[in-house]
Design a protein around this motif. Structure first.
Motif, PDB file in Angstrom:
ATOM      1  N   UNK A  80       0.159  -3.127  -0.818  1.00 35.64           N
ATOM      2  CA  UNK A  80       0.175  -2.099  -1.872  1.00 35.64           C
ATOM      3  C   UNK A  80      -1.106  -2.156  -2.698  1.00 35.64           C
ATOM      4  N   UNK A  81      -1.578  -3.346  -2.976  1.00 39.15           N
ATOM      5  CA  UNK A  81      -2.828  -3.506  -3.720  1.00 39.15           C
ATOM      6  C   UNK A  81      -3.988  -2.875  -2.945  1.00 39.15           C
ATOM      7  N   UNK A  82      -4.082  -3.178  -1.662  1.00 38.95           N
ATOM      8  CA  UNK A  82      -5.160  -2.622  -0.839  1.00 38.95           C
ATOM      9  C   UNK A  82      -5.069  -1.099  -0.740  1.00 38.95           C
ATOM     10  N   UNK A 107       2.796   6.406   2.942  1.00 41.14           N
ATOM     11  CA  UNK A 107       3.991   6.288   2.113  1.00 41.14           C
ATOM     12  C   UNK A 107       3.693   5.465   0.860  1.00 41.14           C
ATOM     13  N   UNK A 108       3.053   4.314   1.023  1.00 40.53           N
ATOM     14  CA  UNK A 108       2.694   3.492  -0.131  1.00 40.53           C
ATOM     15  C   UNK A 108       1.776   4.268  -1.077  1.00 40.53           C
ATOM     16  N   UNK A 109       0.801   4.956  -0.526  1.00 44.13           N
ATOM     17  CA  UNK A 109      -0.120   5.739  -1.343  1.00 44.13           C
ATOM     18  C   UNK A 109       0.647   6.780  -2.155  1.00 44.13           C
ATOM     19  N   UNK A 110       1.515   7.520  -1.493  1.00 46.59           N
ATOM     20  CA  UNK A 110       2.274   8.567  -2.186  1.00 46.59           C
ATOM     21  C   UNK A 110       3.131   7.981  -3.300  1.00 46.59           C
ATOM     22  N   UNK A 144       0.850   6.749  -6.205  1.00 49.60           N
ATOM     23  CA  UNK A 144       0.269   7.851  -6.974  1.00 49.60           C
ATOM     24  C   UNK A 144       1.332   8.605  -7.775  1.00 49.60           C
ATOM     25  N   UNK A 145       2.517   8.777  -7.222  1.00 50.47           N
ATOM     26  CA  UNK A 145       3.599   9.437  -7.965  1.00 50.47           C
ATOM     27  C   UNK A 145       3.997   8.625  -9.186  1.00 50.47           C
ATOM     28  N   UNK A 146       4.203   7.332  -8.999  1.00 54.61           N
ATOM     29  CA  UNK A 146       4.667   6.473 -10.080  1.00 54.61           C
ATOM     30  C   UNK A 146       3.610   6.275 -11.161  1.00 54.61           C
ATOM     31  N   UNK A 157      -0.398  -3.523  -9.858  1.00 54.58           N
ATOM     32  CA  UNK A 157      -0.264  -3.606  -8.403  1.00 54.58           C
ATOM     33  C   UNK A 157      -1.093  -4.721  -7.790  1.00 54.58           C
ATOM     34  N   UNK A 158      -2.139  -5.102  -8.445  1.00 51.96           N
ATOM     35  CA  UNK A 158      -3.008  -6.150  -7.921  1.00 51.96           C
ATOM     36  C   UNK A 158      -3.036  -7.304  -8.901  1.00 51.96           C
ATOM     37  N   UNK A 159      -2.377  -8.357  -8.522  1.00 50.51           N
ATOM     38  CA  UNK A 159      -2.451  -9.561  -9.337  1.00 50.51           C
ATOM     39  C   UNK A 159      -3.791 -10.225  -9.128  1.00 50.51           C
TER      40      UNK A 159
END
Length: 178
Positions: A27-29, A137-140, A143-145, A168-170
């Motif tokens: 998700x971070x990437x 899917x992760x991108x969508x 971006x929505x959230x 999203x990125x620790x």
């Protein structure tokens, strides 16, 4: 014989355990690549293009007045439209690991000219069951959230790593080269 079998099973298990992709890292990437795609799209907007924003009022003489004129690249409407379209670009990305250090990365198969990415020989592509549809899917979902935070980031020309700011990125996944 049992020792060799046991050793083989341990090697297979360790290889399997370390080859799994952590969803948080992915998700971070995805977030970082989506933001990079947004930056490229915004940089391609003509800087002389301006947009009227704010309240549209008529003065006492009936003349139209707008409150403010801003760069089109800072328009919330344009940024929102870009967010809606940016995840389509993720279909050109694949999961891969760098051969040099085994680090997970997302690699765009095509370079900016449309040719095959020259870094393809430097990575090992990770085959997955969903043919990388999860990247879109992760991108969508990201971006929505986080649409408001992303719009504010680009509208206000904020500094820093937005993917870290939205959680999203620790520290473990933050790249230094961004």
């Amino acid at each position: 014989m049992r020792t060799y079998l046991l050793f083989f099973l341990i090697v297979v298990y360790v290889n399997y355990a370390f080859s799994k992709i952590e969803p948080e890292e992915l998700k971070c990437l995805v977030c970082e690549q989506s933001i990079n795609e947004m930056k490229q799209a915004i940089n391609s907007i003509d800087p002389s293009k301006k947009v009227d924003v704010g309240g549209y009022h008529l003065d006492a003489d009936g003349n139209y007045r707008s409150s403010k004129v801003i760069s089109a690249a800072q328009s919330e409407v344009l940024l929102s439209e870009m967010i809606d379209q940016i995840c389509d670009k993720m279909e050109n990305y694949v999961r891969a690991t760098w051969k040099s250090n085994g680090t997970l990365t997302l690699l765009n198969l095509l370079d900016s000219s449309g040719a095959m990415n020259s870094k393809m020989s430097e990575v090992d592509i990770i085959q997955d069951d969903d043919l990388n549809k999860s990247l879109q899917y992760y991108c969508s979902s990201i971006m929505e959230e986080n649409e408001d935070a992303v719009i504010e980031y680009f509208r206000d020309n904020k500094d820093g790593l937005i993917c870290s700011q939205i959680g999203l990125c620790g520290r473990r996944y933050v790249k230094e080269d961004l």
